[in-house]
Scaffold this motif. Structure first.
Motif, PDB file in Angstrom:
ATOM      1  N   UNK A  86       0.857  -1.185   0.000  1.00  0.00           N
ATOM      2  CA  UNK A  86       0.000   0.000   0.000  1.00  0.00           C
ATOM      3  C   UNK A  86       0.890   1.231   0.000  1.00  0.00           C
ATOM      4  N   UNK A  87       0.977   1.906  -1.126  1.00  0.00           N
ATOM      5  CA  UNK A  87       1.766   3.126  -1.224  1.00  0.00           C
ATOM      6  C   UNK A  87       1.305   3.909  -2.442  1.00  0.00           C
ATOM      7  N   UNK A  88       1.738   5.146  -2.523  1.00  0.00           N
ATOM      8  CA  UNK A  88       1.408   5.944  -3.705  1.00  0.00           C
ATOM      9  C   UNK A  88       2.562   5.873  -4.688  1.00  0.00           C
ATOM     10  N   UNK A  89       2.247   5.572  -5.954  1.00  0.00           N
ATOM     11  CA  UNK A  89       3.257   5.649  -7.005  1.00  0.00           C
ATOM     12  C   UNK A  89       3.061   6.997  -7.661  1.00  0.00           C
ATOM     13  N   UNK A  90       4.053   7.891  -7.498  1.00  0.00           N
ATOM     14  CA  UNK A  90       3.808   9.282  -7.886  1.00  0.00           C
ATOM     15  C   UNK A  90       4.534   9.746  -9.146  1.00  0.00           C
ATOM     16  N   UNK A  91       5.587   9.036  -9.532  1.00  0.00           N
ATOM     17  CA  UNK A  91       6.346   9.541 -10.687  1.00  0.00           C
ATOM     18  C   UNK A  91       7.088   8.423 -11.412  1.00  0.00           C
ATOM     19  N   UNK A  92       7.027   8.493 -12.735  1.00  0.00           N
ATOM     20  CA  UNK A  92       7.797   7.582 -13.591  1.00  0.00           C
ATOM     21  C   UNK A  92       9.092   8.298 -13.956  1.00  0.00           C
ATOM     22  N   UNK A  93      10.225   7.786 -13.484  1.00  0.00           N
ATOM     23  CA  UNK A  93      11.506   8.464 -13.743  1.00  0.00           C
ATOM     24  C   UNK A  93      12.029   8.203 -15.152  1.00  0.00           C
ATOM     25  N   UNK A  94      11.359   7.334 -15.863  1.00  0.00           N
ATOM     26  CA  UNK A  94      11.688   7.018 -17.266  1.00  0.00           C
ATOM     27  C   UNK A  94      13.143   6.584 -17.450  1.00  0.00           C
ATOM     28  N   UNK A  95      13.689   5.976 -16.417  1.00  0.00           N
ATOM     29  CA  UNK A  95      15.028   5.381 -16.571  1.00  0.00           C
ATOM     30  C   UNK A  95      14.947   3.923 -16.147  1.00  0.00           C
ATOM     31  N   UNK A  96      15.965   3.159 -16.508  1.00  0.00           N
ATOM     32  CA  UNK A  96      15.934   1.723 -16.233  1.00  0.00           C
ATOM     33  C   UNK A  96      14.814   1.061 -17.005  1.00  0.00           C
ATOM     34  N   UNK A  97      14.594   1.549 -18.206  1.00  0.00           N
ATOM     35  CA  UNK A  97      13.482   1.021 -19.005  1.00  0.00           C
ATOM     36  C   UNK A  97      13.734  -0.402 -19.485  1.00  0.00           C
ATOM     37  N   UNK A  98      12.764  -1.257 -19.308  1.00  0.00           N
ATOM     38  CA  UNK A  98      12.820  -2.622 -19.812  1.00  0.00           C
ATOM     39  C   UNK A  98      11.398  -3.182 -19.871  1.00  0.00           C
ATOM     40  N   UNK A  99      11.262  -4.479 -20.130  1.00  0.00           N
ATOM     41  CA  UNK A  99       9.921  -5.059 -20.284  1.00  0.00           C
ATOM     42  C   UNK A  99       9.802  -6.338 -19.469  1.00  0.00           C
ATOM     43  N   UNK A 100       8.610  -6.580 -18.939  1.00  0.00           N
ATOM     44  CA  UNK A 100       8.333  -7.864 -18.297  1.00  0.00           C
ATOM     45  C   UNK A 100       7.761  -8.758 -19.398  1.00  0.00           C
ATOM     46  N   UNK A 101       8.362  -9.928 -19.562  1.00  0.00           N
ATOM     47  CA  UNK A 101       7.963 -10.791 -20.678  1.00  0.00           C
ATOM     48  C   UNK A 101       7.797 -12.248 -20.282  1.00  0.00           C
ATOM     49  N   UNK A 102       7.034 -12.951 -21.090  1.00  0.00           N
ATOM     50  CA  UNK A 102       7.051 -14.406 -21.047  1.00  0.00           C
ATOM     51  C   UNK A 102       8.088 -14.794 -22.093  1.00  0.00           C
ATOM     52  N   UNK A 103       9.054 -15.628 -21.720  1.00  0.00           N
ATOM     53  CA  UNK A 103      10.089 -16.032 -22.664  1.00  0.00           C
ATOM     54  C   UNK A 103      10.298 -17.532 -22.580  1.00  0.00           C
ATOM     55  N   UNK A 104      10.909 -18.056 -23.620  1.00  0.00           N
ATOM     56  CA  UNK A 104      11.186 -19.493 -23.650  1.00  0.00           C
ATOM     57  C   UNK A 104      11.726 -19.876 -25.008  1.00  0.00           C
ATOM     58  N   UNK A 105      11.878 -21.151 -25.271  1.00  0.00           N
ATOM     59  CA  UNK A 105      12.294 -21.572 -26.614  1.00  0.00           C
ATOM     60  C   UNK A 105      11.124 -21.348 -27.577  1.00  0.00           C
ATOM     61  N   UNK A 106      11.425 -21.174 -28.850  1.00  0.00           N
ATOM     62  CA  UNK A 106      10.362 -20.920 -29.846  1.00  0.00           C
ATOM     63  C   UNK A 106       9.295 -22.020 -29.794  1.00  0.00           C
ATOM     64  N   UNK A 107       9.736 -23.217 -29.457  1.00  0.00           N
ATOM     65  CA  UNK A 107       8.809 -24.357 -29.437  1.00  0.00           C
ATOM     66  C   UNK A 107       7.708 -24.217 -28.379  1.00  0.00           C
TER      67      UNK A 107
END
Ligand code: PRP
Length: 215
Positions: free
Chosen positions: A83-104
């Motif tokens: 429980x907290x307030x998220x107040x600002x996106x610093x727009x650094x450390x940008x990356x993505x949360x992904x599902x990854x694996x072999x193509x198969x």
């Protein structure tokens, strides 16, 4: 005047966060000594304190008010669900949360098969597969080097952070699905936001200005 306390996620983010704060006029000379084993740093003049914590602990310190302000990745904020307030996106450390694996593994996802998902982020993985995709999966919590899991047969896929994609590529894995974009955020304790509104709002406003978001 009481101290305003900052909790910064240890590692790559902390240095960048301090650089940003420095550009707003908030400095902490003590913290620059890399040899030091000190855990907490003080700026007496501005009545500020800073400490470094393991990223996943930052939301905990902020929720309980041991820190008024935290700087931490969106991944950790989502995973911890504090429980907290998220107040600002610093727009650094940008990356993505992904599902990854072999193509198969694409087939398993397509047909909503009961697969195993390894992740350092079991809550994010659960939320994605159960609530967004309505796919029943078995989630296996790991603590690092998650890319190993599909290689050695612990799981079919992983849920993990992808920045450049190099780790996946070098291990014969690929992004199968994108969950959400990530970056560093500023979070604030809910009581501090009311009790110290003036000082905290000023800090957020100054940060907004230096990252080029105006006021
Ligand atoms: C993160 C993440 C990936 C890697 C992604 O790991 O878990 O393994 O970085 O970066 P890339 O797409 O640029 O290759 P981290 O370095 O935090 O280590 P860990 O997995 O051992 O926790």
């Amino acid at each position: 005047m009481r101290y305003i306390t900052f909790a910064l996620a240890k590692g790559r983010l902390a240095k960048k966060a301090m650089d940003l704060l420095e550009r707003t006029g908030i400095t902490c000379e003590e913290m620059k000594d890399e040899q030091s084993r000190k855990l907490i740093f003080v700026n007496e003049e501005l009545k500020l304190k800073f400490f470094l914590a393991k990223a996943s602990d930052v939301p905990t310190y902020v929720e309980y008010g041991a820190a008024d302000i935290g700087v931490v990745g969106k991944d950790t904020i989502m995973e911890e669900g504090r429980k907290l307030y998220e107040v600002l996106d610093l727009r650094m450390g940008k990356c993505r949360m992904c599902v990854a694996g072999p193509a198969s593994a694409r087939e398993y996802l397509k047909h909503h098969e009961l697969i195993r998902v390894a992740s350092k982020y079991p809550n994010i993985a659960k939320d994605y597969f159960y609530n967004k995709k309505h796919q029943t999966v078995e989630i296996i919590k790991l603590n690092g080097s998650v890319e190993l899991a599909p290689i050695v047969g612990l799981s079919e896929v992983i849920v993990d952070i992808v920045e450049t994609g190099t780790t996946l590529k070098e291990n014969g894995l690929e992004v199968l699905e994108e969950i959400c974009p990530l970056s560093a955020r500023v979070v604030v304790n809910q009581v501090s936001m009311k009790m110290e509104n003036e000082r905290i709002s000023r800090i957020i406003q100054d940060l907004r200005r230096v990252i080029g978001e105006g006021v």
